[in-house]
Design an enzyme around this catalytic site. Structure first.
Site, short mmCIF file in Angstrom:
data_model
loop_
_atom_site.label_atom_id
_atom_site.label_comp_id
_atom_site.label_asym_id
_atom_site.label_seq_id
_atom_site.Cartn_x
_atom_site.Cartn_y
_atom_site.Cartn_z
N SER A 49 0.85 -1.18 0.00
CA SER A 49 0.00 0.00 0.00
C SER A 49 0.89 1.24 0.00
O SER A 49 2.09 1.17 0.29
CB SER A 49 -0.91 0.01 1.23
N ASP A 84 -0.75 -1.64 -4.17
CA ASP A 84 -2.13 -1.94 -3.80
C ASP A 84 -2.91 -0.64 -3.60
O ASP A 84 -2.47 0.25 -2.86
CB ASP A 84 -2.13 -2.76 -2.51
N HIS A 85 -4.04 -0.51 -4.24
CA HIS A 85 -4.90 0.68 -4.14
C HIS A 85 -4.12 1.96 -4.38
O HIS A 85 -4.18 2.92 -3.60
CB HIS A 85 -5.61 0.73 -2.78
N ASN A 231 -4.61 -9.21 3.86
CA ASN A 231 -3.77 -8.30 4.62
C ASN A 231 -4.11 -8.36 6.11
O ASN A 231 -3.26 -8.68 6.94
CB ASN A 231 -3.93 -6.86 4.10
#
Length: 287
Positions: A49, A84-85, A231
């Protein structure tokens, strides 16, 4: 050597299993995941992230750490390093830093802007041989400040994004990040089936893999899900194992805790969690 996630996910889609994405937050987590993937001969995706990237001193530091581990640990299974994202700016930063895969989460934009930004990033990733994930319909819960209400994606909008040439698509189907509440209604398989019909051979992604019952996981895989993100479950297992170690009062010989010993129980707990998920997803022996 890091690889794009494209080949491993294409094989997963055809073989009706899913590759696990396990988010990393430090050296110990990364080592635990890589060793487990090697032991089980499973392909794996390391998720990062934007918050975790900052915590680990930046994306170039993450790339250097992972590449060093692949060499020193003699990892031979396919490994993708995936944002991620990611924001639009974060995606570009990870491309420059040497990630092999990115996710651009444009689900909070109007669909036209999501399409425009995704199209640009698809072009860059194709040129560099990277894989790219896009999202339609926000994922519920909160992860690193990214908040979603758990929408169900519009299958027609999913097709619009899929047609841009993304490698994989995350479609909201009622899934959430973090722990699932007691009143959670479950996954919308009707939505997932409709998205699958619109997107064909494209691998679909299920975020929020922690806490989803095994039968739902297996049904989702049968309906085209080829990548599942985990996660929170790793966080919880690491936290619990470390807490028990501290409460047991070990390693107190007047010198305080040896950090290597302190982190060891949590690392072993992550290995166990990753192994359990890889077996559930069906990726064991698929490298």
């Amino acid at each position: 050597m890091l690889v794009s996630a494209k080949e491993m996910l294409t094989k997963a889609k055809e073989g009706k299993y899913a590759v696990g994405q396990f988010n990393i937050n430090n050296l110990e987590w990364t080592k635990a995941i890589l060793l487990t993937a090697q032991e089980l001969n499973s392909p794996v995706i390391l998720g990062v992230s934007e918050g975790a990237g900052k915590y680990m001193c930046g994306y170039k530091t993450v790339v250097g750490m992972v590449n060093g581990m692949l060499e020193e640990l003699k990892i031979t299974v396919p490994v993708a390093l995936h944002l991620d994202h990611g924001s639009y700016e974060g995606a570009k930063a990870c491309i420059e830093a040497g990630f092999s895969s990115i996710m651009f989460d444009g689900s909070h934009y109007p669909i036209e802007e999501n399409v425009e930004k995704t199209r640009e990033l698809v072009g860059i990733c194709e040129e560099k041989g990277m894989s790219i994930e896009a999202e339609v319909g926000s994922i519920g819960g909160e992860e690193d400040g990214v908040v979603g209400a758990g929408e169900c994606a519009d299958p027609d909008e999913c097709k619009m994004i899929a047609d841009l040439g993304v490698t994989m698509l995350a479609a909201g189907i009622g899934n959430i990040h973090g722990k699932y509440p007691d009143n959670w209604a479950g996954l919308s398989f009707e939505t997932l089936d409709a998205v699958q019909q619109k997107t064909g051979a494209m691998p679909l992604v299920l975020h929020g893999g922690t806490g989803i019952p095994a039968d739902m996981i297996k049904k989702a895989i049968s309906l085209g899900v080829s990548k599942i993100n985990v996660n929170t479950e790793c966080q919880l297992s690491f936290q619990e194992a470390t807490r028990k170690y501290i409460e047991a009062g070990k390693d107190l010989e007047g010198k305080g805790f040896d950090p290597r010993k302190l982190l060891a129980p949590g690392t072993e707990a992550i290995k166990a969690t990753v192994k359990e998920k890889m077996e559930l997803f069906g990726s064991v022996g698929k490298a």
